[in-house]
Design an enzyme around this catalytic site. Structure first.
Site, PDB file in Angstrom:
ATOM      1  CB  SER A  49      -0.940  -0.003   1.211  1.00 56.59           C
ATOM      2  OG  SER A  49      -0.210  -0.276   2.389  1.00 56.59           O
ATOM      3  CB  THR A  50       2.990   3.056   1.804  1.00 54.91           C
ATOM      4  OG1 THR A  50       3.434   2.059   2.712  1.00 54.91           O
ATOM      5  CG2 THR A  50       1.647   3.591   2.273  1.00 54.91           C
ATOM      6  N   GLY A  51       5.161   3.050  -0.275  1.00 56.93           N
ATOM      7  CA  GLY A  51       6.600   2.852  -0.492  1.00 56.93           C
ATOM      8  C   GLY A  51       6.935   1.884  -1.610  1.00 56.93           C
ATOM      9  CB  ALA A 110       1.158  -9.511   6.115  1.00 50.16           C
ATOM     10  CE1 TYR A 223      19.846   2.557   1.507  1.00 52.69           C
ATOM     11  CE2 TYR A 223      20.282   2.638   3.866  1.00 52.69           C
ATOM     12  CZ  TYR A 223      20.399   3.191   2.611  1.00 52.69           C
ATOM     13  OH  TYR A 223      21.062   4.368   2.434  1.00 52.69           O
ATOM     14  CE1 TYR A 233      17.791   0.660   7.483  1.00 56.15           C
ATOM     15  CE2 TYR A 233      19.290  -1.040   6.702  1.00 56.15           C
ATOM     16  CZ  TYR A 233      18.022  -0.523   6.802  1.00 56.15           C
ATOM     17  OH  TYR A 233      16.968  -1.205   6.250  1.00 56.15           O
ATOM     18  CE  LYS A 242      15.690  -4.354   5.730  1.00 54.64           C
ATOM     19  NZ  LYS A 242      14.390  -4.732   5.152  1.00 54.64           N
TER      20      LYS A 242
HETATM   21  P1  NAD Z   1       6.501   1.494   3.990  1.00 56.65           P
HETATM   22  O1  NAD Z   1       6.317   1.863   5.419  1.00 56.65           O
HETATM   23  O2  NAD Z   1       6.245   2.534   2.953  1.00 56.65           O
HETATM   24  O3  NAD Z   1       5.557   0.236   3.603  1.00 56.65           O
HETATM   25  C1  NAD Z   1       5.319  -0.808   4.492  1.00 56.65           C
HETATM   26  C2  NAD Z   1       4.186  -1.673   3.956  1.00 56.65           C
HETATM   27  O4  NAD Z   1       4.020  -2.757   4.879  1.00 56.65           O
HETATM   28  C3  NAD Z   1       2.819  -0.972   3.851  1.00 56.65           C
HETATM   29  O5  NAD Z   1       2.131  -1.440   2.726  1.00 56.65           O
HETATM   30  C4  NAD Z   1       2.077  -1.481   5.109  1.00 56.65           C
HETATM   31  O6  NAD Z   1       0.652  -1.541   4.977  1.00 56.65           O
HETATM   32  C5  NAD Z   1       2.639  -2.882   5.187  1.00 56.65           C
HETATM   33  N1  NAD Z   1       2.525  -3.481   6.521  1.00 56.65           N
HETATM   34  C6  NAD Z   1       3.142  -3.121   7.680  1.00 56.65           C
HETATM   35  N2  NAD Z   1       2.785  -3.963   8.670  1.00 56.65           N
HETATM   36  C7  NAD Z   1       1.938  -4.869   8.126  1.00 56.65           C
HETATM   37  C8  NAD Z   1       1.244  -5.993   8.618  1.00 56.65           C
HETATM   38  N3  NAD Z   1       1.358  -6.373   9.905  1.00 56.65           N
HETATM   39  N4  NAD Z   1       0.444  -6.673   7.785  1.00 56.65           N
HETATM   40  C9  NAD Z   1       0.287  -6.297   6.470  1.00 56.65           C
HETATM   41  N5  NAD Z   1       0.956  -5.260   5.935  1.00 56.65           N
HETATM   42  C10 NAD Z   1       1.759  -4.563   6.762  1.00 56.65           C
HETATM   43  O7  NAD Z   1       7.954   0.891   3.892  1.00 56.65           O
HETATM   44  P2  NAD Z   1       9.099   0.878   2.779  1.00 56.65           P
HETATM   45  O8  NAD Z   1      10.087   1.915   3.140  1.00 56.65           O
HETATM   46  O9  NAD Z   1       8.544   0.818   1.422  1.00 56.65           O
HETATM   47  O10 NAD Z   1       9.792  -0.520   3.147  1.00 56.65           O
HETATM   48  C11 NAD Z   1       9.501  -1.726   2.493  1.00 56.65           C
HETATM   49  C12 NAD Z   1      10.757  -2.571   2.471  1.00 56.65           C
HETATM   50  O11 NAD Z   1      11.745  -1.888   1.693  1.00 56.65           O
HETATM   51  C13 NAD Z   1      11.363  -2.803   3.843  1.00 56.65           C
HETATM   52  O12 NAD Z   1      11.903  -4.092   3.913  1.00 56.65           O
HETATM   53  C14 NAD Z   1      12.489  -1.788   3.888  1.00 56.65           C
HETATM   54  O13 NAD Z   1      13.529  -2.145   4.764  1.00 56.65           O
HETATM   55  C15 NAD Z   1      12.947  -1.836   2.443  1.00 56.65           C
HETATM   56  N6  NAD Z   1      13.751  -0.676   2.008  1.00 56.65           N
HETATM   57  C16 NAD Z   1      13.345   0.591   2.276  1.00 56.65           C
HETATM   58  C17 NAD Z   1      14.168   1.660   1.899  1.00 56.65           C
HETATM   59  C18 NAD Z   1      13.782   3.086   2.189  1.00 56.65           C
HETATM   60  O14 NAD Z   1      14.623   3.978   2.043  1.00 56.65           O
HETATM   61  N7  NAD Z   1      12.552   3.356   2.539  1.00 56.65           N
HETATM   62  C19 NAD Z   1      15.373   1.418   1.218  1.00 56.65           C
HETATM   63  C20 NAD Z   1      15.719   0.095   0.909  1.00 56.65           C
HETATM   64  C21 NAD Z   1      14.911  -0.941   1.323  1.00 56.65           C
END
Ligand code: NAD
Length: 396
Positions: A49-51, A110, A223, A233, A242
């Site tokens: 849903s996000t990111g 989830a 990451y 981190y 990670k």
């Molecule tokens: P985010 O917070 O934007 O998205 C998290 C998602 O997880 C959302 O869709 C949320 O609804 C879902 N979620 C959380 N808890 C949940 C649950 N209990 N049940 C169902 N859904 C659940 O996060 P993001 O930054 O996009 O991170 C996603 C992945 O990418 C992570 O593993 C993060 O470490 C990795 N990542 C992030 C970055 C960064 O800079 N943001 C960089 C590299 C990797």
């Protein structure tokens, strides 16, 4: 009602449905303007849903015309509050969805057995075998579905306290922070929440239910980042999680070999998301990184990263997925380029509260932050009355 941003710490407690829809549309338009992709017909995105998960959902559905099953944990609007941004994002994806493929949503925890089962039931009923499982959860806590115990994820160091400067990106106030070391229990908790255990439980459940296609791929996001942020981190509690995720990829690849399947970790670049905003020091690093990468015309957000992941790695025409010496996909390659990192490292010691707007892209960081919640989006009339109660056709 008129919806305005209301921030508390590093989160925004309101979200704008029209703004979120416009943000989603920008991502869809980006994908549609690229070369069409092919290779997966049925895609499951966990954390959609996000990111990075949202960008994966959009790339699969609009770039590949795949049937997509989106799992997320979001809140609908109530009398007192707007829905969460992710809720509006999913509503916008559903609304923009085309006739060529399905998009279905499952809202719930989830980590639970119930949501895994619900996903399997939906996959069996509505989808063909799943070709791609994206695992993009970021959560502060997890209830272990086998024991009922709650685990919390913490952002601390492993070993020594770490001192550095940090910024409150919304007020622009800079401060020296000390990140304390985690206890053994806190490290264990963080690994339980953000490590590979739940990813493995998903793949186990999907495999046992016979819903995975021959040649299935599964990808979890990770990451690494620069040495500057290592203590908080990569060498901190989250880094331990990670590492565990990366070890899980190797185990899952073995497990999926009977299906000629493979599990990957994709190391993505630092972007502004609700999760990264919560990590001390990282917002200042991202503000500098944005400045440097925009100047070098190599700036990317989630959607550019994920399109590149699909196009140049997962579904490249020669099928040779590029990996590093540890078997990871490195879509953070541009962030980690020596010229980028040297420029960031040169700027870091110079930044003060007085020059931060000039030497960094804090303005871009802030805009990206508000964009996450549907604010500060071009073309949206924020003076206009909007109905916060938007439907998501989530499968119950
Ligand atoms: P985010 O917070 O934007 O998205 C998290 C998602 O997880 C959302 O869709 C949320 O609804 C879902 N979620 C959380 N808890 C949940 C649950 N209990 N049940 C169902 N859904 C659940 O996060 P993001 O930054 O996009 O991170 C996603 C992945 O990418 C992570 O593993 C993060 O470490 C990795 N990542 C992030 C970055 C960064 O800079 N943001 C960089 C590299 C990797």
């Amino acid at each position: 009602m008129i919806i305005e941003p209301k921030t508390r710490g590093f989160i925004c407690t309101t979200a704008h449905p029209v703004g979120c829809q416009a943000q989603v549309k920008q991502q869809i338009d980006y994908v549609k303007a690229q070369k069409p992709l092919s290779g997966a017909k049925n895609v499951l995105v966990i954390g959609a849903s996000t990111g990075y998960g949202l960008a994966s959902l959009i790339t699969a559905h609009f770039g590949m015309k795949a049937n997509t099953l989106a799992v997320f944990f979001e809140k609908a609007a109530t009398d007192k509050r707007t829905a969460s941004a992710g809720w509006y994002n999913i509503a916008a994806v559903e609304k923009a969805s085309h006739q060529d493929a399905l998009v279905m949503s499952i809202n719930g925890d989830a980590f639970s057995h119930e949501i895994k089962q619900q996903t399997i039931d939906a996959a069996k009923k509505h989808f063909g075998p799943i070709d791609l499982v994206i695992y993009s959860l970021a959560s502060p806590r997890r209830i272990d579905p086998n024991t009922g115990e709650t685990y919390n994820s913490v952002l601390k160091t492993c070993g020594q306290p770490f001192h550095n400067k940090s910024i409150d990106p919304l007020s622009g106030k800079m401060m020296d922070v000390t990140i304390p070391p985690a206890t053994a229990d806190e490290i264990k908790g963080t690994v339980k929440v953000m490590g590979g255990e739940d990813w493995a439980m998903w793949i186990d459940a999907l495999e046992k239910a016979n819903v995975l296609a021959k040649g299935v791929k599964t990808v979890a996001y990770s990451y690494i980042g620069p040495e500057l942020t290592f203590p908080i981190y990569r060498e901190g509690t989250i880094g331990q999680a990670k590492e565990d995720l990366e070890k899980t990829a190797a185990k899952l690849s073995q497990q999926l070999s009977s299906l000629q399947g493979h599990a990957y970790v994709s190391v993505n670049k630092a972007v502004v998301t609700q999760s990264s905003a919560a990590i001390p020091i990282v917002p200042l690093y991202i503000s500098i990184l944005f400045k440097v990468m925009k100047e070098q015309k190599r700036h990317e957000d989630c959607i550019q990263q994920i399109y590149r992941l699909f196009n140049e790695c997962l579904y490249r025409t020669d099928a040779k997925i590029p990996i590093d010496e540890k078997g990871r996909i490195r879509i953070d390659d541009w962030e980690m380029e020596p010229s980028v990192q040297a420029a960031v490292a040169k700027l870091w010691p110079q930044i003060t509260e007085e020059n931060v707007m000039k030497l960094t892209d804090l303005a871009g960081y802030r805009r990206a932050f508000f964009n996450l919640f549907g604010f500060e989006t071009e073309g949206v009339d924020y003076e206009k009355d909007v109905d916060p109660a938007i439907e998501v056709s989530s499968i119950e």
